[in-house]
Design a protein around this motif. Structure first.
Motif, PDB file in Angstrom:
ATOM      1  N   ASP A 118       0.822  -1.212   0.000  1.00 23.83           N
ATOM      2  CA  ASP A 118       0.000   0.000   0.000  1.00 23.83           C
ATOM      3  C   ASP A 118       0.860   1.268   0.000  1.00 23.83           C
ATOM      4  O   ASP A 118       0.525   2.263  -0.669  1.00 23.83           O
ATOM      5  CB  ASP A 118      -0.938   0.006   1.212  1.00 23.83           C
ATOM      6  N   ILE A 119       1.960   1.243   0.738  1.00 26.33           N
ATOM      7  CA  ILE A 119       2.854   2.407   0.763  1.00 26.33           C
ATOM      8  C   ILE A 119       3.503   2.620  -0.594  1.00 26.33           C
ATOM      9  O   ILE A 119       3.578   3.751  -1.095  1.00 26.33           O
ATOM     10  CB  ILE A 119       3.903   2.240   1.879  1.00 26.33           C
ATOM     11  N   TYR A 120       3.982   1.544  -1.194  1.00 25.52           N
ATOM     12  CA  TYR A 120       4.556   1.666  -2.540  1.00 25.52           C
ATOM     13  C   TYR A 120       3.526   2.240  -3.518  1.00 25.52           C
ATOM     14  O   TYR A 120       3.840   3.114  -4.339  1.00 25.52           O
ATOM     15  CB  TYR A 120       5.034   0.308  -3.044  1.00 25.52           C
ATOM     16  N   LYS A 121       2.309   1.735  -3.430  1.00 26.43           N
ATOM     17  CA  LYS A 121       1.272   2.190  -4.363  1.00 26.43           C
ATOM     18  C   LYS A 121       0.981   3.671  -4.163  1.00 26.43           C
ATOM     19  O   LYS A 121       0.790   4.424  -5.131  1.00 26.43           O
ATOM     20  CB  LYS A 121       0.006   1.353  -4.175  1.00 26.43           C
ATOM     21  N   LYS A 122       0.953   4.110  -2.918  1.00 30.47           N
ATOM     22  CA  LYS A 122       0.693   5.517  -2.624  1.00 30.47           C
ATOM     23  C   LYS A 122       1.839   6.402  -3.104  1.00 30.47           C
ATOM     24  O   LYS A 122       1.616   7.472  -3.690  1.00 30.47           O
ATOM     25  CB  LYS A 122       0.483   5.699  -1.122  1.00 30.47           C
ATOM     26  N   GLU A 123       3.075   5.978  -2.875  1.00 34.24           N
ATOM     27  CA  GLU A 123       4.237   6.810  -3.168  1.00 34.24           C
ATOM     28  C   GLU A 123       4.666   6.764  -4.632  1.00 34.24           C
ATOM     29  O   GLU A 123       5.189   7.748  -5.156  1.00 34.24           O
ATOM     30  CB  GLU A 123       5.417   6.378  -2.280  1.00 34.24           C
ATOM     31  N   LEU A 124       4.469   5.634  -5.278  1.00 36.03           N
ATOM     32  CA  LEU A 124       4.991   5.456  -6.635  1.00 36.03           C
ATOM     33  C   LEU A 124       3.905   5.396  -7.704  1.00 36.03           C
ATOM     34  O   LEU A 124       4.204   5.379  -8.895  1.00 36.03           O
ATOM     35  CB  LEU A 124       5.827   4.169  -6.710  1.00 36.03           C
ATOM     36  N   GLY A 125       2.653   5.369  -7.265  1.00 38.40           N
ATOM     37  CA  GLY A 125       1.552   5.135  -8.204  1.00 38.40           C
ATOM     38  C   GLY A 125       1.415   6.151  -9.313  1.00 38.40           C
ATOM     39  O   GLY A 125       0.864   5.851 -10.365  1.00 38.40           O
ATOM     40  N   GLY A 126       1.898   7.373  -9.129  1.00 33.55           N
ATOM     41  CA  GLY A 126       1.737   8.403 -10.149  1.00 33.55           C
ATOM     42  C   GLY A 126       2.855   8.486 -11.162  1.00 33.55           C
ATOM     43  O   GLY A 126       2.811   9.337 -12.074  1.00 33.55           O
ATOM     44  N   LEU A 127       3.867   7.619 -11.042  1.00 31.12           N
ATOM     45  CA  LEU A 127       5.010   7.694 -11.947  1.00 31.12           C
ATOM     46  C   LEU A 127       4.654   7.177 -13.338  1.00 31.12           C
ATOM     47  O   LEU A 127       4.026   6.123 -13.490  1.00 31.12           O
ATOM     48  CB  LEU A 127       6.184   6.896 -11.375  1.00 31.12           C
ATOM     49  N   ASP A 128       5.081   7.904 -14.348  1.00 27.92           N
ATOM     50  CA  ASP A 128       4.736   7.583 -15.737  1.00 27.92           C
ATOM     51  C   ASP A 128       5.282   6.213 -16.139  1.00 27.92           C
ATOM     52  O   ASP A 128       6.475   5.935 -15.975  1.00 27.92           O
ATOM     53  CB  ASP A 128       5.295   8.672 -16.659  1.00 27.92           C
ATOM     54  N   GLY A 129       4.405   5.372 -16.648  1.00 27.33           N
ATOM     55  CA  GLY A 129       4.816   4.061 -17.141  1.00 27.33           C
ATOM     56  C   GLY A 129       4.941   2.990 -16.074  1.00 27.33           C
ATOM     57  O   GLY A 129       5.278   1.848 -16.381  1.00 27.33           O
ATOM     58  N   LEU A 130       4.678   3.337 -14.816  1.00 24.49           N
ATOM     59  CA  LEU A 130       4.788   2.355 -13.723  1.00 24.49           C
ATOM     60  C   LEU A 130       3.403   1.844 -13.344  1.00 24.49           C
ATOM     61  O   LEU A 130       2.485   2.632 -13.120  1.00 24.49           O
ATOM     62  CB  LEU A 130       5.469   2.998 -12.509  1.00 24.49           C
TER      63      LEU A 130
END
Length: 370
Positions: free
Chosen positions: A261-273
């Motif tokens: 959940d933390i990864y999804k919150k922190e990295l979810g907006g990165l292009d292509g990820l």
């Protein structure tokens, strides 16, 4: 050098449950080979996942091997096997001198594609067994797979090595097919240092598996063997560790899911990820938090950046049909498993990670997009 952050490492209970069972084994001199911890671990895990019987073994690989024997796989038989997995899923097929046919995954689950499985049955109607995998703690689409296999009256072996604590529509993975397999390797969600478990509602066949795993020694005063046996039984010490670890399974699952959940919150907006898929019918244990990258930043960029900071990560499994040893065997499906391998990264998912550790990983990953 900064502190090491592991992908997934052993995590003993803070309460010391494991040592209680180990001490009992030492105090009673039941160190090896069997003893109360082995029986206790079998019964407790079977109860935990709501199945009738379990056999504690040396490895998950041994459990798959005995599952194949239990369903009657022998020389020349065809076994369907998920391609996107670790080689331990497929190797026991070769132990039995059988023939693997590898099946592609789908993007919805990252596990065996039911449509590819249906095509495989059309091509190979005499198949003897199907081995599915619940990869990284994500459940396969079991209703569809069970329906297809039932139509052909072919047994299912669930490789749930990575999915202890995962639920499919309210039921534990590993307890949905004819046989289920768990691993307690050092990197798994709970560990016995090394070990595995074979589970089934077929109590007679589990008893038979225990017999095979104990060198197939017949009931006789002398050493007599009427069948080929194996030295596959878990030690009483290892089982003691497992009994203690089982007491904290829910804690470990909760931590793994928090990490995801933390990864999804922190990295979810990165292009292509993008993140591994979580379906509404699947409550995964999130054994590893996995991403795919389809932009300028590539998996190797992430893995190298983390490695330089003493942080462990790894690629998604290389499919079996792409492995040199298995290249001669048939493969049914498209390119999904290949795409996941080429674009996938398993981020560090160690249950001992602190908030600062997670922040450190996320900062490094996000820095690649600047």
């Amino acid at each position: 050098m900064t502190d090491k952050i592991w992908l997934a490492s052993p995590h003993m209970s803070d309460e010391g449950y494991e040592m209680e069972f180990i001490k009992e084994a030492f105090d009673t001199n039941w160190v090896a080979p069997l003893g109360a911890n082995v029986t206790g671990f079998e019964n407790e895990l079977a109860a935990k996942i709501d199945t009738k019987a379990a056999a504690a073994l040396t490895t998950g690989t041994a459990a798959i091997h005995l599952a194949l024997k239990a369903v009657g796989v022998s020389s020349g038989d065809i076994v369907f096997c998920q391609s996107l997995t670790f080689s331990a899923t497929a190797n026991p097929i070769i132990y039995q001198n059988a023939v693997p046919v590898f099946i592609d995954s789908d993007l919805e689950t990252w596990n065996m594609d039911p449509s590819a499985l249906e095509k495989a049955f059309i091509k190979y109607p005499s198949v003897k067994a199907v081995i599915i995998v619940h990869l990284y703690g994500l459940s396969a689409d079991m209703d569809k797979i069970i329906e297809i296999c039932s139509n052909y009256n072919v047994p299912i072996i669930e490789d749930a090595a990575e999915s202890l604590g995962t639920y499919y529509k309210g039921k534990h993975t590993g307890a949905l097919g004819d046989y289920g397999v768990f691993s307690f390797n050092g990197n798994k969600i709970i560990t016995t240092s090394g070990g595995g478990m074979l589970v089934s509602n077929n109590e007679e066949q589990i008893a038979k598996a225990r017999f095979w795993a104990t060198q197939a020694r017949d009931q006789a005063r002398h050493y007599q063997h009427s069948e080929l046996g194996f030295n596959y039984r878990m030690s009483n010490i290892s089982a003691g560790i497992g009994r203690g670890q089982l007491k904290v399974l829910e804690q470990r699952v909760a931590k793994k899911r928090d990490i995801f959940d933390i990864y999804k919150k922190e990295l979810g907006g990165l292009d292509g990820l993008a993140f591994m898929p979580i379906n509404d019918w699947n409550v995964p244990n999130c054994w590893l938090s996995c991403i795919t990258l389809n932009g300028a930043v590539r998996p190797l960029d992430v893995m190298v950046a983390l490695e330089q900071e003493n942080i462990e990560s790894r690629p998604v499994w290389k499919p079996m049909h792409m492995q040199p040893f298995f290249a001669e065997y048939d493969y049914i499906g498209g390119t999904v498993s290949e795409q996941l391998y080429e674009n996938g990264v398993c981020l560090p998912s160690d249950t001992k990670m602190s908030g600062k550790d997670l922040e450190r990983v996320c900062t490094l990953v996000k820095g690649l997009w600047k």
